[in-house]
Design a protein around this motif. Sequence first.
Motif, PDB file in Angstrom:
ATOM      1  N   ILE A  10       0.851  -1.196   0.000  1.00  0.00           N
ATOM      2  CA  ILE A  10       0.000   0.000   0.000  1.00  0.00           C
ATOM      3  C   ILE A  10       0.885   1.244   0.000  1.00  0.00           C
ATOM      4  O   ILE A  10       0.943   1.979  -0.972  1.00  0.00           O
ATOM      5  N   ILE A  11       1.590   1.437   1.092  1.00  0.00           N
ATOM      6  CA  ILE A  11       2.501   2.592   1.137  1.00  0.00           C
ATOM      7  C   ILE A  11       3.951   2.163   0.938  1.00  0.00           C
ATOM      8  O   ILE A  11       4.822   3.023   0.737  1.00  0.00           O
ATOM      9  N   THR A  28       5.899   9.886  11.241  1.00  0.00           N
ATOM     10  CA  THR A  28       5.598  11.191  10.630  1.00  0.00           C
ATOM     11  C   THR A  28       5.720  11.107   9.119  1.00  0.00           C
ATOM     12  O   THR A  28       4.898  11.655   8.378  1.00  0.00           O
ATOM     13  N   ASN A  29       6.737  10.414   8.646  1.00  0.00           N
ATOM     14  CA  ASN A  29       6.944  10.247   7.209  1.00  0.00           C
ATOM     15  C   ASN A  29       5.784   9.509   6.556  1.00  0.00           C
ATOM     16  O   ASN A  29       5.381   9.813   5.436  1.00  0.00           O
ATOM     17  N   GLU A  30       5.208   8.545   7.265  1.00  0.00           N
ATOM     18  CA  GLU A  30       4.133   7.732   6.700  1.00  0.00           C
ATOM     19  C   GLU A  30       2.792   8.447   6.676  1.00  0.00           C
ATOM     20  O   GLU A  30       1.897   8.044   5.916  1.00  0.00           O
ATOM     21  N   THR A  31       2.631   9.490   7.487  1.00  0.00           N
ATOM     22  CA  THR A  31       1.345  10.196   7.487  1.00  0.00           C
ATOM     23  C   THR A  31       1.063  10.804   6.120  1.00  0.00           C
ATOM     24  O   THR A  31      -0.087  10.819   5.663  1.00  0.00           O
ATOM     25  N   ALA A  32       2.103  11.322   5.463  1.00  0.00           N
ATOM     26  CA  ALA A  32       1.921  11.889   4.120  1.00  0.00           C
ATOM     27  C   ALA A  32       1.525  10.804   3.121  1.00  0.00           C
ATOM     28  O   ALA A  32       0.697  11.035   2.227  1.00  0.00           O
ATOM     29  N   TRP A  81      -0.151   8.020   3.829  1.00  0.00           N
ATOM     30  CA  TRP A  81      -1.541   7.650   4.084  1.00  0.00           C
ATOM     31  C   TRP A  81      -2.501   8.748   3.653  1.00  0.00           C
ATOM     32  O   TRP A  81      -3.648   8.465   3.261  1.00  0.00           O
ATOM     33  N   ASP A  82      -2.062   9.996   3.705  1.00  0.00           N
ATOM     34  CA  ASP A  82      -2.897  11.092   3.193  1.00  0.00           C
ATOM     35  C   ASP A  82      -3.141  10.924   1.696  1.00  0.00           C
ATOM     36  O   ASP A  82      -4.237  11.223   1.194  1.00  0.00           O
ATOM     37  N   TYR A  97      -6.681  10.379  -0.228  1.00  0.00           N
ATOM     38  CA  TYR A  97      -7.093  11.158  -1.408  1.00  0.00           C
ATOM     39  C   TYR A  97      -7.587  10.219  -2.512  1.00  0.00           C
ATOM     40  O   TYR A  97      -8.614  10.488  -3.156  1.00  0.00           O
ATOM     41  N   LEU A  98      -6.901   9.107  -2.721  1.00  0.00           N
ATOM     42  CA  LEU A  98      -7.268   8.184  -3.790  1.00  0.00           C
ATOM     43  C   LEU A  98      -8.642   7.572  -3.561  1.00  0.00           C
ATOM     44  O   LEU A  98      -9.486   7.553  -4.459  1.00  0.00           O
TER      45      LEU A  98
END
Length: 337
Positions: A133-134, A257-261, A263-264, A268-269
């Motif tokens: 996913i990420i 913190t890096n992963e929050t972007a 998941w954002d 959005y998708l």
Amino acid sequence: MLVPLLLSLAAVVCILLLGDLPVFRNTFISLLHSKLSRLLDGSVSTLKYLDSHHFNGKLRFMARFAGWAIPAFYIVVYSSALWLFAKNTLPLLPKNHLSIVIPSVLLNYYTFSMAVLLDPGSKPACIYPFDEIIYTPSTCRTCKTLKPARSKHCSTCDRCVQLFDHHCVWLNNDVGYYTYRYFLTFLASKVWTFTYGAYLCWIALATTPRMFWHTVTKTNSVNKISGALFLLCTLLLPLVAVFLAEHLRYIYLGVTTNETAKWDYIRYLFENRLLYRVDTENGCKYIIAHETGYTTLGGTPVNAHEPKLVRSWKDLQNVYDKGFVSNLVERVFPKAL
């Protein structure tokens, strides 16, 4: 003169450090953060231009050493405040407070030093699975090696870091696999230091809320310094507490913190009905819908047979979230890589 300077510098540092947190969005603090950030970005761009056109990269080389100026600045400011406290406020207090003050100060110095000096995990290992996913299997464009899940290449330090959270300019180091526990403990110790420090300064002033300003400004220099330190603690406490709470929330969610972007972007998708799931023998894969077809999250075109639309977070799974307690233990007690 020293006290107003300390208050001003501390305010600027806190605005730059904490002003972009979600809790401060659309407030005066976020506006100040934006203006100060643009000023810094403009200064950095100017220096980069001068470096590339006139200094042949020498400024960039010097900047690596200049990064130590920020943690040194913190040590100077914190030590100066402690010196003022020890000289003016502490003599007015019962001596039994020393048994709490000294360990609190030593803990703060220790955790900050470890967060600054320790290797954050610059030799990443594949200890986390790729969730597709990420994180998907890929090669670091700079290091030219396999990029383990939850790692990231830090452009500032020029290295890949295990469990990368963020690069902290105030530490001149990355907050990652081995340094996160010291970073988190440092924040907790600051919350405690500001809380207990404000309490001690208030006791030393021996005043009432109604007479506070008169006691601080109209009596003597000792009360003036104790009052300034009290204000410094009470003003900085909410900011650091919010920052600590934000990281505890990330631990609760099982993200960095890096992963929050990342998941954002996933949010959005699926909110725009662009994210689909395809079930395979090896599990499920997630793909993005385009006008001309489908691609993987990495951008590679794929053929999909009867993909299922992802409609909510329930259709996704964060494999890195093991529950708050387990997530916290994982961050505080990292295993050797």
